[in-house]
Scaffold this motif. Structure first.
Motif, PDB file in Angstrom:
ATOM      1  N   THR A 258       0.676  -1.198   0.000  1.00 55.60           N
ATOM      2  CA  THR A 258      -0.083   0.229  -0.095  1.00 55.60           C
ATOM      3  C   THR A 258       0.926   1.233   0.195  1.00 55.60           C
ATOM      4  OG1 THR A 258      -1.730  -1.056   1.326  1.00 55.60           O
ATOM      5  CG2 THR A 258      -1.920   1.314   1.235  1.00 55.60           C
ATOM      6  N   THR A 259       1.851   1.252   0.680  1.00 59.10           N
ATOM      7  CA  THR A 259       2.845   2.396   0.965  1.00 59.10           C
ATOM      8  C   THR A 259       4.019   1.895   1.501  1.00 59.10           C
ATOM      9  OG1 THR A 259       2.722   4.701   1.889  1.00 59.10           O
ATOM     10  CG2 THR A 259       2.102   3.033   3.105  1.00 59.10           C
ATOM     11  N   PHE A 260       4.922   2.842   1.715  1.00 61.22           N
ATOM     12  CA  PHE A 260       6.342   2.747   2.343  1.00 61.22           C
ATOM     13  C   PHE A 260       6.419   2.848   3.757  1.00 61.22           C
ATOM     14  CE2 PHE A 260       7.675   3.040  -1.984  1.00 61.22           C
ATOM     15  CZ  PHE A 260       8.691   2.160  -2.142  1.00 61.22           C
ATOM     16  N   VAL A 261       6.758   1.843   4.617  1.00 53.31           N
ATOM     17  CA  VAL A 261       6.684   1.848   5.964  1.00 53.31           C
ATOM     18  C   VAL A 261       7.966   1.589   6.522  1.00 53.31           C
ATOM     19  CG1 VAL A 261       4.247   1.326   6.093  1.00 53.31           C
ATOM     20  CG2 VAL A 261       5.581  -0.470   6.344  1.00 53.31           C
ATOM     21  N   PRO A 262       8.295   1.820   7.941  1.00 56.87           N
ATOM     22  CA  PRO A 262       9.490   1.532   8.487  1.00 56.87           C
ATOM     23  C   PRO A 262       9.612  -0.005   8.644  1.00 56.87           C
ATOM     24  CG  PRO A 262       8.530   3.420   9.382  1.00 56.87           C
ATOM     25  CD  PRO A 262       7.433   2.688   8.716  1.00 56.87           C
ATOM     26  N   ALA A 263       8.758  -0.549   8.924  1.00 62.71           N
ATOM     27  CA  ALA A 263       8.681  -2.171   9.265  1.00 62.71           C
ATOM     28  C   ALA A 263       9.189  -3.028   8.120  1.00 62.71           C
ATOM     29  CB  ALA A 263       7.471  -2.771   9.856  1.00 62.71           C
ATOM     30  N   VAL A 264       9.966  -3.981   8.318  1.00 61.00           N
ATOM     31  CA  VAL A 264      10.509  -4.808   7.301  1.00 61.00           C
ATOM     32  C   VAL A 264       9.083  -5.457   6.700  1.00 61.00           C
ATOM     33  CG1 VAL A 264      11.521  -6.850   6.833  1.00 61.00           C
ATOM     34  CG2 VAL A 264      12.462  -5.250   8.268  1.00 61.00           C
ATOM     35  N   SER A 265       8.808  -5.514   5.213  1.00 61.62           N
ATOM     36  CA  SER A 265       7.701  -5.679   4.607  1.00 61.62           C
ATOM     37  C   SER A 265       8.049  -6.448   3.237  1.00 61.62           C
ATOM     38  CB  SER A 265       6.631  -4.725   4.474  1.00 61.62           C
ATOM     39  OG  SER A 265       6.162  -4.305   5.718  1.00 61.62           O
ATOM     40  N   SER A 266       7.172  -7.498   2.858  1.00 59.35           N
ATOM     41  CA  SER A 266       7.496  -8.112   1.586  1.00 59.35           C
ATOM     42  C   SER A 266       6.022  -8.079   1.055  1.00 59.35           C
ATOM     43  CB  SER A 266       8.288  -9.418   1.479  1.00 59.35           C
ATOM     44  OG  SER A 266       7.483  -9.981   2.359  1.00 59.35           O
ATOM     45  N   VAL A 267       6.130  -8.413  -0.376  1.00 59.76           N
ATOM     46  CA  VAL A 267       4.770  -8.651  -1.284  1.00 59.76           C
ATOM     47  C   VAL A 267       4.986  -9.681  -2.034  1.00 59.76           C
ATOM     48  CG1 VAL A 267       4.121  -5.942  -1.085  1.00 59.76           C
ATOM     49  CG2 VAL A 267       5.717  -6.919  -3.086  1.00 59.76           C
ATOM     50  N   PRO A 268       3.845 -10.565  -2.264  1.00 63.03           N
ATOM     51  CA  PRO A 268       4.102 -11.731  -2.967  1.00 63.03           C
ATOM     52  C   PRO A 268       4.228 -11.420  -4.792  1.00 63.03           C
ATOM     53  CG  PRO A 268       1.771 -11.351  -2.477  1.00 63.03           C
ATOM     54  CD  PRO A 268       2.510 -10.359  -1.734  1.00 63.03           C
ATOM     55  N   ALA A 269       5.078 -12.041  -5.423  1.00 61.88           N
ATOM     56  CA  ALA A 269       5.223 -11.860  -6.949  1.00 61.88           C
ATOM     57  C   ALA A 269       3.785 -12.266  -7.384  1.00 61.88           C
ATOM     58  CB  ALA A 269       6.434 -12.499  -7.404  1.00 61.88           C
ATOM     59  N   GLN A 270       3.541 -11.685  -8.571  1.00 61.78           N
ATOM     60  CA  GLN A 270       2.572 -12.108  -9.508  1.00 61.78           C
ATOM     61  C   GLN A 270       2.790 -13.021 -10.441  1.00 61.78           C
ATOM     62  OE1 GLN A 270       1.753  -8.205 -10.146  1.00 61.78           O
ATOM     63  NE2 GLN A 270       0.525  -7.724  -8.467  1.00 61.78           N
TER      64      GLN A 270
END
Length: 267
Positions: free
Chosen positions: A100-112
């Motif tokens: 959704t946006t850039f956040v300080p917490a480490v995050s990842s997203v699934p590839a499509q």
């Protein structure tokens, strides 16, 4: 009542299929046999590659980065790829894209799509000019083996600038003395931007228009309706300086242009 049990697994050979059968016998010699159950022993890490963005490349609004690559699981009896995820990290502000946006917490997203050929696209993924980014693709196989590849790229939306220094308007008596020259920069003053893409040796091109009639020089006459930036050879002497000097090469093409200039005309 249930009783916990355990079994010391012998040394297994990778890339092999195994069967396991369980038998339980109570004190009255009643027997329960469970199985067989099949599993594959796989210790080899999968492969993953980021084909785009290209490492250490500069992107912009007119040349936005795209995200795609490949993954695979080799071996004689591979478990197969389970998931590919992306970690998109804004190095400049130390933030992660969470979908959704850039956040300080480490995050990842699934590839499509994929996983053999994976992509990623998200309208919420908006890049900021003069920022540095790292994208890390992580492939996980069904045996939970993992592998990653990371690439770094830059986003630059600042328009370069250029000035002409050899022609002192509004009058010029001899264009051959200094030709047409000036300076160009992608980082005014050398301190304005942290991650400027700078200028290539072919960054500066020149076109000349005759004011009366509005026609552009085409290599033989002032006869074109649109500017032709491929007539003159321009030497850009440096790509790293804040203000890169450039000049037109005084070759045959420049000589033809010089001879076509008419005294008293505006260009």
């Amino acid at each position: 009542n249930t009783s916990p049990w355990s079994f010391s697994v012998p040394t297994l050979i990778p890339d092999k299929d195994y069967y396991i059968r369980i038998q339980v016998i109570d004190n009255a010699n009643n027997t329960l046999t469970i199985g067989p159950s099949t599993f594959t022993y796989d210790t080899q890490a999968p492969s993953v590659a980021v084909s785009s963005p290209v490492a250490n490349t500069y992107y912009s609004a007119v040349n936005p980065p795209t995200f795609w690559g490949t993954s695979g699981d080799s071996g004689s009896d591979p478990a197969g790829i389970s998931t590919v995820t992306l970690t998109i990290f804004d190095v400049t502000i130390s933030s992660y894209f969470n979908g959704t946006t850039f956040v300080p917490a480490v995050s990842s997203v699934p590839a499509q799509s994929g996983p053999a050929f994976w992509t990623y696209s998200n309208s919420n993924l908006i890049f900021t000019g003069d920022h540095k980014y790292t994208v890390t693709a992580k492939a996980t196989d069904r045996a939970t083996n993992t592998n990653t590849q990371a690439v770094t790229f830059y986003y630059d939306v600042a328009v370069p600038t250029s000035t002409i220094s050899s022609i002192a308007a509004p009058y010029l008596t001899d264009v051959s003395a200094a030709g047409i020259s000036g300076t160009a920069t992608d980082n005014p003053g050398g301190i304005t931007y942290t991650n400027p893409s700078l200028l290539s040796t072919a960054a500066v091109t020149v076109a000349v228009q005759k004011v009366v009639g509005g026609k552009w020089w085409n290599g033989g006459t002032f006869g074109d309706d649109d500017p032709n930036y491929g007539i003159f050879t321009v030497a850009n002497t440096s790509t790293s300086l804040p203000n890169n000097p450039w000049s037109t090469t005084q070759d045959g093409a420049f000589g033809t242009f010089k001879n076509a200039l008419v005294s008293g005309s505006q260009y």
